[in-house]
Design an enzyme around this catalytic site. Sequence first.
Site, PDB file in Angstrom:
ATOM      1  CG  HIS A 211      -1.969 -56.291   7.179  1.00 30.18           C
ATOM      2  ND1 HIS A 211      -1.598 -55.053   6.736  1.00 30.18           N
ATOM      3  CD2 HIS A 211      -0.749 -57.110   7.050  1.00 30.18           C
ATOM      4  CE1 HIS A 211      -0.195 -55.060   6.396  1.00 30.18           C
ATOM      5  NE2 HIS A 211       0.429 -56.229   6.632  1.00 30.18           N
ATOM      6  CG  HIS A 258      -6.158 -52.180  11.068  1.00 31.87           C
ATOM      7  ND1 HIS A 258      -6.649 -51.489  10.431  1.00 31.87           N
ATOM      8  CD2 HIS A 258      -5.104 -52.656  10.494  1.00 31.87           C
ATOM      9  CE1 HIS A 258      -6.172 -51.369   9.259  1.00 31.87           C
ATOM     10  NE2 HIS A 258      -5.257 -52.224   9.147  1.00 31.87           N
TER      11      HIS A 258
END
Length: 444
Positions: A211, A258
């Site tokens: 991302h 993350h």
Amino acid sequence: MGLKAGGWRQLVDYLHDPYQVARFQQLCGVAAVRSSAANGDYSHGERRREEEEAATGSRARYRGDASPARSQDPGCGKHLGKNGIAAPSRHCGGDAVANASRARDTAKKPRRRNSLNDEAETQFLVRNRLLYYLFSLGTELGNELFYITFFPFWLWNIDPYVGRRLIVIWVWVMYLGQCTKDIIRWPRPASPPVVKVELFYDSEYGMPSTHAMSGTAIPFSLFFLTFGRWEYPYAFGLLLASSWCILVCLSRLYMGMHSILDVIAGVLYSILILVIFHPALDLIDNFNLTYKYAPLFIISLHLGMGLFSFTLDTWSTSRGDTAEILGTGAGIACASHVNHMFGILPDPPLDALPFSPPAITFNLITRAFLRFAVGVVVLLLTRAVLKAGSIPLACKIFRIPCTDIRQARKRMEVELPYRYITYGMVGFVALFLVPSLFNYLNLS
């Protein structure tokens, strides 16, 4: 003076620590809810104690500590939390505080179920709904829904020349990012302490954040490809690209998907790929347009890249996403070649540069909306038809039971052909068939 080996190790451990992600989530107003709380089967006293802990801003559950020790304050039954912040006890207006807390907080379930096991049982509290919706938007900027709407809109309504090259960069960035994830195999942040606001990609590895890679590559590629070709202020373009990148990166921390290190690595990795591939875009695009056997080479290259990368011992969304990306890239590149042959969507002459943005009129908006609406309907129909036909066909060819479509799709023999063929045709239709349809409908 550089850091010593031990200093670098400490820095890496700090940036990869899930507790840093949990602190960021707490700062943004995200808090975990006990499983019993999610089911509503705990007592009123337990509910009130949980709300009081949240009111004090206690981070004990994120650090794995025991419940913070409290000392009684003589003032109206208040007690002091570990951080010294006074909080009303149940003997002094506790019900009012609890009611206010319930009105302020919003209990939510993860935005998507886990793609591997459908897990979506946990709940969390959102204390700042503005940040929740903002970061939800940020994380969508790296999902399939965004790609299948943004890229076609750009190709149909703004600048196909830039769109073709942008998709080349996107394919390489995402492909290398997914492959690197499966080579390094670092897990995502542990939960607890992290709150999983999103679960769909939890079956994938976490390093680097793809991302963050796409959130860096797409806006900055757009900036570099359009500045000088279109007239707009340099500062505006740089600010927009930077804001886009920061929003996507922070959204991955907010979602609990993350670590800080994953995001930083994704940004730096994407910049490295841009530095290498951006100078080669002219060569790649000219090859796709003019070389006689370009479609054969494109299809073979993308298939080879896919077969080389799919070596995981267990299923995850990584394999299917990579096949979609490679298929889309191959379809767009082949459509570019066919368009060049038939003179569809020709590039404007270079002496017309730089372009001035057109005046925003009702007619312009209406035609852009019609092109987008008609085109998206065609793409969705294409995807639905090919998906419905390719999965049973692959099951039949490879003699795989097709009674449970969901499980059959996870077999490599089924997943790769169906995703590659489906999204390859979606890409081809988006750049060749849909613009031809626009010509027929007088919507060009």
